[in-house]
Design an enzyme around this catalytic site. Structure first.
Site, PDB file in Angstrom:
ATOM      1  CG  ASP A  68       9.838   0.090  -5.906  1.00 26.68           C
ATOM      2  OD1 ASP A  68       9.850  -0.406  -7.112  1.00 26.68           O
ATOM      3  OD2 ASP A  68       9.542   1.279  -5.607  1.00 26.68           O
ATOM      4  CD  GLU A  75       6.053   4.027  -7.000  1.00 23.88           C
ATOM      5  OE1 GLU A  75       7.295   4.199  -7.308  1.00 23.88           O
ATOM      6  OE2 GLU A  75       5.217   4.846  -7.550  1.00 23.88           O
TER       7      GLU A  75
END
Lengths: 220, 602, 355
Positions: free
Chosen positions: C118, C63
């Site tokens: 993500d 991330e």
């Protein structure tokens, strides 16, 4: 870690599976509804109980739930006139033997923790209607470690209800078994609960793979 | 069971793709490309946008209902708008096709809304607003969506017992629990009650019975509340419901009667429970009064047994006689025989059994107890003229622990007999100890094979199965009775597969076999429903119906199978006929769920 | 695609960014500009090319690499971008399936090989932005490879929705899925959907993922403020509940949901109201960092500056009339908070509600 708690347990639990080449949605073909009970001769039960004239084995039964749960019920004699059967039940949670099974597991057939104060109250009221029930303060120990129990009494009878989860898969349980849940319910006329718990204290599991006993571990 | 099955359909029925929002966006004229560097419009705050001109009504819902031809909702909407402005007239051109109005066509959102796809409608609106920042959905659309969504959220939470979520959903959208969504209002009260916030539950129930105008709704609410509230609270609730905010044309006397009905129900329940203790004189006279008022034969029989247990044989006899007078039955006759016997009137007792002699096992057993008590108690001679035996007394009291004790004492005195061991089997079954019962029947069978004579001839039943609904039956041999006992016990232990396998070879009478077969089919149908094999469930129920009339609970099961097969009309008709005969929570739930699904009224 | 103001800002050119530096309204966090990027890189970007999560024992994760790459593109710092991407390839792309291992620890490196969806999405989006800005086909090819790997590994159908598993392994329980709505990086999903079919077999898949995210955000509303949980369970029938086995709360994860919506140009008040309500209910007091669901118990820990920036944005878009004061970033502000603050500034600028 303060504050942010993210990407937690699920990752660590499954990282070792190292699944490859199996992507996308896999249809869940496991049904959660248990199959019907089948009879099982006492000799075929995966548990050995001490001989007890008061609580002989009346019948054995088994059933499966999905591919990874097998349950056994041993109905024991009941010398009282109280409603409800005396019994020992075992639920064996095996590890799935395929990768697909590993990804899609049906929900457990027993909750963990086995009981909360609330569910225990409901269970005890159902098992022993109209009796005075007391949950034991201290645990007892059998061949597979500590277990908890409750005692119910009325003027003439005493009943015990014991429950235990064997989940030490590092030491006690064979590789293929994730956990074993035991539940024992017996009513008798003896006032001493320890006498009623004897079968549970002395029973030995005889599953296809050996479950090590506490004493084995001490010797190791 | 129903709760689990019901939402499935929701997922199945609503197959509309989520991609609707993209299709929608592409087809709308409102979207516009923005030149580089040009500042896009900022959405005005709600309410400040292109509001309808003063006096003009928001008729978007009206036009939508007209276009899809939903006359019922159209009329409701016209009525609503008229209520807001009595001078308002519906547009003349409602049913003429509208030229595409400039701006955004709202009908796809309305379609999602009326399909119950609220989250999808939200997604589509958000996407549209992203593309046409100056557009705002009509206030009517947003309002309908808010309420429907809140109601849906509340129901979902309630179905999965997330009680705090129920309360939060209602707080976020109070209109979701208004009188026109009574079911939700009940669910909210139930959520408070389940969270042990009884005062708040009580408040909710009070609001319902004072605000909702229909007498029937108030009455149903009090029944609902009776699960959670104390008798004092129910009394207060009834008083409010019978008087507060009366609406013209509604008759609230039925509301006032609820309390009495609830009270009698509770007392009767206590009456029927051997451990329920004695009722106060006032309570007893209340039950007796309502029983007479309603000529309720079942209640009269319950009263009869209540007195019989207390050895007040004369009172017992009079209630059994009342019951038999209102609705003759072998149950009433059985009680009558035993009550008369208790009074020492043997001849009358035998007389009372005459109409049922040989036709009802329970009457035959009762007669046997009067004339011919089982031996063993008195040294085994022929029946001496004496009162019923310890065993018969226990059975007459439905005291199955007493039955086991009596059997055990008799066996200890004079050894086991097939009849005694079989009796032990029936009593073990009543005590929910089917495994031991099965063993007892096996043992009885072995004993019967060794006992002389009578073994293979049809005989009067040698022992008695309490609470059996088998009033009339063919005569079974002792061997058949034992086999039957084993089969019943195996059903109770869940040994369905084994029993199905062994049934064709079992030594049972035709009637017995049909009864066991019917029970097996019912069990399998239930499993089929839980496995979501709805066609199988229907197939099994149909087969069962050939053997026996379908009882109510299986009718409900059939209803949910039809529902899940999307045979909604049939499901509705079935639930309706069940509900018309006797309205219960199950039948009402089936009826309202099906109705709501048919009319998308979620 | 017609470039919009948003494209210009998020796509970023250093020239545009530097001109936006003057005249900051007092209530907004500073706009993201070249100076802001230099400061960010000084504090969180190590020379070898990894972003350090200063709030979490200085680990690095996919991330953080993704955020770093995006901010580097926005600031036009190609050298930094290349260092970030290089380190990511060498140290995290070790799974063999085209996705990144989610976490790297200073002691031990990658100890858990699972991915975090993500992180992969942010990295791919960063690469796509870089390909556009610097016209480098190799970046686009790398992005497409990640997008394909994501489609194969973490995009699944459930109850008529097309959803993102948070990681490849471990998020299915029976017939339920455990999901994290803050993994729906909406502007990235839109960029994936806009890829030509010649590069990607099914670009429309990503439109479905985004639509399903909107549907889930409408369904997943709990507690008095109707907030989405950090982790939720989606059952086979489409029912949504707060996930078991995780902290039952709204907090550090879900706060990113309104941020990503705003970054993608969404402005429907319905989607921002829960967050604005939380801010409004907190009144003059500090907004709590987390709220338990459905109970509503809040922590003593206040929302960080970056989270406040998200709340300010949410209030603006919800039209609830309240506002949130965002203090300047502290010298010790951690990586997550700083990142949220910069992304909020970018979103506000692109929506035209801040300079």
């Amino acid at each position: 870690m303060f504050g942010r708690s993210r990407l937690s347990r699920a990752f660590i639990l499954t990282a070792s599976l190292a699944v490859t080449g199996c992507a996308g949605w896999v249809e869940n073909n496991l049904t959660q509804a248990p199959n019907p009970w089948r009879r099982l001769a006492p000799a075929d039960l995966p548990v050995t109980l001490p001989n007890s004239p008061q609580f002989p084995i009346v019948a054995g039964r088994t059933r499966t739930t999905g591919a990874i749960y097998t349950s056994y019920m041993v109905v024991l004699g009941n010398p009282t006139t109280l409603p409800g059967e005396n019994r020992l039940t075992l639920d064996v949670h095996t590890l799935p033997d395929s990768l697909v099974g590993a990804l899609i597991q049906p929900p457990r057939v027993f909750p963990v923790p086995l009981y909360s104060t609330q569910t225990l109250t409901v269970t005890l009221a159902r098992e022993f209607p109209g009796m005075t029930v007391k949950v034991a303060d201290g645990a007892r120990r059998n061949r597979y470690g500590d277990y908890d129990y409750a005692v119910a009494q009325d003027a003439a009878n005493t009943c015990v209800f014991a429950w235990q989860l064997i989940s030490d898969h590092d030491r006690m349980l064979p590789r293929r078994i994730e956990a074993v849940r035991l539940e024992y319910r017996v009513c008798g006329s003896d006032r001493n609960p320890r006498v009623l718990l004897r079968s549970f204290d002395e029973m030995a599991l005889t599953l296809p793979e050996t479950v090590l006993e506490i004493d084995d571990l001490k010797r190791l | 069971m129903n709760r689990l099955i019901r939402p499935l359909l929701g997922a199945a029925l609503i197959g509309l793709s989520v991609g609707a929002s993209t299709a929608l966006a592409a087809s709308t004229p409102g979207g516009r490309a923005l030149a580089p560097g040009v500042k896009v419009d900022v959405a005005p705050a709600p309410g400040s946008g292109p509001a309808a001109a003063p006096g003009a009504m928001d008729d978007s819902a009206l036009r939508y209902y007209a276009r899809i031809g939903d006359v019922e909702r159209l009329e409701a909407e016209i009525a609503r708008l008229r209520a807001l402005d009595p001078s308002w007239e519906p547009p003349k051109d409602l049913f003429t096709p509208q030229a595409a109005t400039p701006g955004v066509d709202e009908s796809p959102f309305w379609a999602l809304l009326s399909a119950g796809k609220f989250a999808e409608a939200r997604a589509a609106i958000a996407e549209q607003r992203r593309q046409s920042p100056s557009w705002q959905p009509s206030a009517k659309l947003l309002q309908e969506l808010d309420v429907a969504e809140g109601a849906n959220r509340l129901r979902g939470a309630s179905d999965t017992k997330r009680w705090q979520d129920v309360i939060d959903a209602a707080a976020a959208q109070p209109e979701a629990v208004a009188c026109n969504r009574l079911d939700n209002a009940w669910r909210l009260a139930e959520a408070y009650a389940e969270l042990k916030q009884t005062d708040r539950a009580f408040d909710r129930y009070k609001t319902i019975v004072s605000q909702c105008p229909k007498a029937k709704e108030r009455r149903d609410t009090i029944f609902k509340a009776s699960r959670y509230l104390s008798p004092e609270q129910l009394r207060e609730l009834t008083a409010i419901g019978a008087t507060a905010n009366p609406a013209a044309g509604e008759d609230y006397t039925t509301v006032r009667k609820v309390e009495g009905e609830l009270e009698s129900g509770r007392l009767l329940e206590r009456l029927g429970n051997p451990k329920g203790g004695a009722l106060s004189a006032a309570d007893l006279s209340r039950v007796e009064q309502t029983t007479r008022d309603k000529q309720d034969a079942d209640a009269a029989i319950a009263l009869g047994w209540y007195f019989q247990r207390q050895k007040k044989h004369a009172e017992a006899q009079s209630w059994f006689a009342e019951a038999n007078g209102w609705s003759p039955s072998d149950k009433a006759a059985e009680g009558l025989i035993l009550a008369l016997a208790g009074m020492g009137k043997k001849a009358e007792a035998r007389e009372a059994g005459t109409p049922w002699r040989g036709k009802s096992s329970r009457v035959d057993q009762a007669l046997k107890a009067v004339a011919d008590p089982p031996r063993g108690g008195t040294g085994g001679g022929p029946a001496a003229p004496q009162g019923p035996s310890e065993l018969d007394m226990a059975l007459a009291r439905n005291d199955f622990a007493g039955c086991l004790n009596a059997v055990q004492r008799m066996i200890a005195r004079s050894g086991p007999t097939a009849a005694l061991v079989q009796q032990r089997g029936w009593c073990l079954l009543e005590l929910k100890r089917p495994t031991e019962a099965e063993a007892a029947f096996v043992e009885a069978q072995a004993l019967a094979a060794r006992e002389p004579a009578k073994s293979d001839k049809p005989a009067k039943p040698t022992s008695r199965r309490a609470n059996s609904d088998r009033g009339l039956e063919d005569n079974a041999t002792p061997a058949q009775e034992n086999a039957y006992g084993q089969a019943v016990a195996r059903l109770a232990t869940g040994d369905v597969a084994g029993l199905t396998r062994d049934l064709p070879r079992a030594n049972l009478t035709t009637t017995q076999k049909a009864e066991i077969r019917a029970s097996l089919l019912a069990t399998e149908a239930n499993r089929a429903l839980e496995d979501k094999r709805y066609l199988d469930a229907l197939r099994l129920l149909d087969a069962r119906k050939e053997l026996e009339p379908e009882p109510r609970n299986l009718g409900i099961l059939r209803g949910w199978s039809l529902y899940n097969l999307h045979r909604l009309d049939q499901a509705y008709a079935l639930f309706k006929s069940l509900d018309d005969r006797l309205s219960t929570e199950e039948s009402r739930e089936g009826l309202s769920t099906t109705w709501k699904t048919i009319y998308h009224d979620w | 695609m017609t470039p919009t103001r948003r494209d210009l800002l998020i796509g970023g050119t250093a020239a545009l960014l530097t001109t936006a530096a003057a005249g900051v309204p007092p209530l907004w966090a500073k706009p993201f500009d070249a100076a802001a990027w230099r400061d960010y890189a000084d504090r969180f970007l190590r020379p070898e090319g990894r972003i350090v999560d200063t709030g979490n024992k200085d680990v690095s994760h996919s991330e953080g690499q993704g955020y770093g790459m995006l901010l580097a593109v926005a600031a036009g710092d190609r050298a930094a971008f290349d260092r970030l991407w290089g380190w990511t390839q060498r140290n995290l792309m070790v799974r063999g399936d085209g996705l990144a291992a989610w976490r790297w620890q200073p002691e031990g490196g990658v100890t858990d090989r699972n991915n975090a969806s993500d992180g992969d999405i942010l990295i791919a989006w960063g690469l796509l932005r870089a390909a556009e800005v610097w016209k480098v086909e190799a970046y686009r090819a790398a992005a497409v490879a990640i997008v394909k790997a994501l489609a194969a590994a973490v995009v699944v159908e459930q109850a008529g929705l097309t959803v993102l598993l948070p990681g490849r392994d471990g998020f299915r329980k029976g017939d339920s899925l455990t999901l994290n709505l803050s993994y729906w990086v909406f502007p990235a999903l839109r960029a994936f959907a806009a890829l030509p079919a010649s590069l990607l077999p099914d670009p429309a898949l990503w439109r479905k993922v985004a639509d399903s995210g909107l549907v889930l955000l409408a369904k997943a509303r709990f507690g008095a403020y109707q907030l989405p949980p950090d982790w939720l369970t989606l059952d086979a029938k489409g029912g949504v509940t707060v996930a078991e086995g995780f902290r039952k709360q709204y907090g550090y994860d879900a706060v990113r949901a309104p941020l990503y919506l705003a970054l993608d140009g969404y402005r429907d008040p319905y989607y921002f109201r829960p967050f604005a309500m939380l801010a409004a209910k907190s009144g003059g007091d500090a907004i709590p960092a987390t709220v338990s669901l459905p109970g509503g118990t809040t922590t003593q820990v206040p929302a960080s500056v970056g989270m406040l920036a998200v709340y300010r944005l949410a209030c603006e878009l919800a039209g609830t009339g309240n506002s949130v004061t965002v203090p300047p970033l502290a010298a010790t502000e951690d990586y997550f908070s700083t990142t949220l603050a910069h992304l909020s500034a970018l979103a506000a600028q692109s929506l035209g509600i801040a300079p």
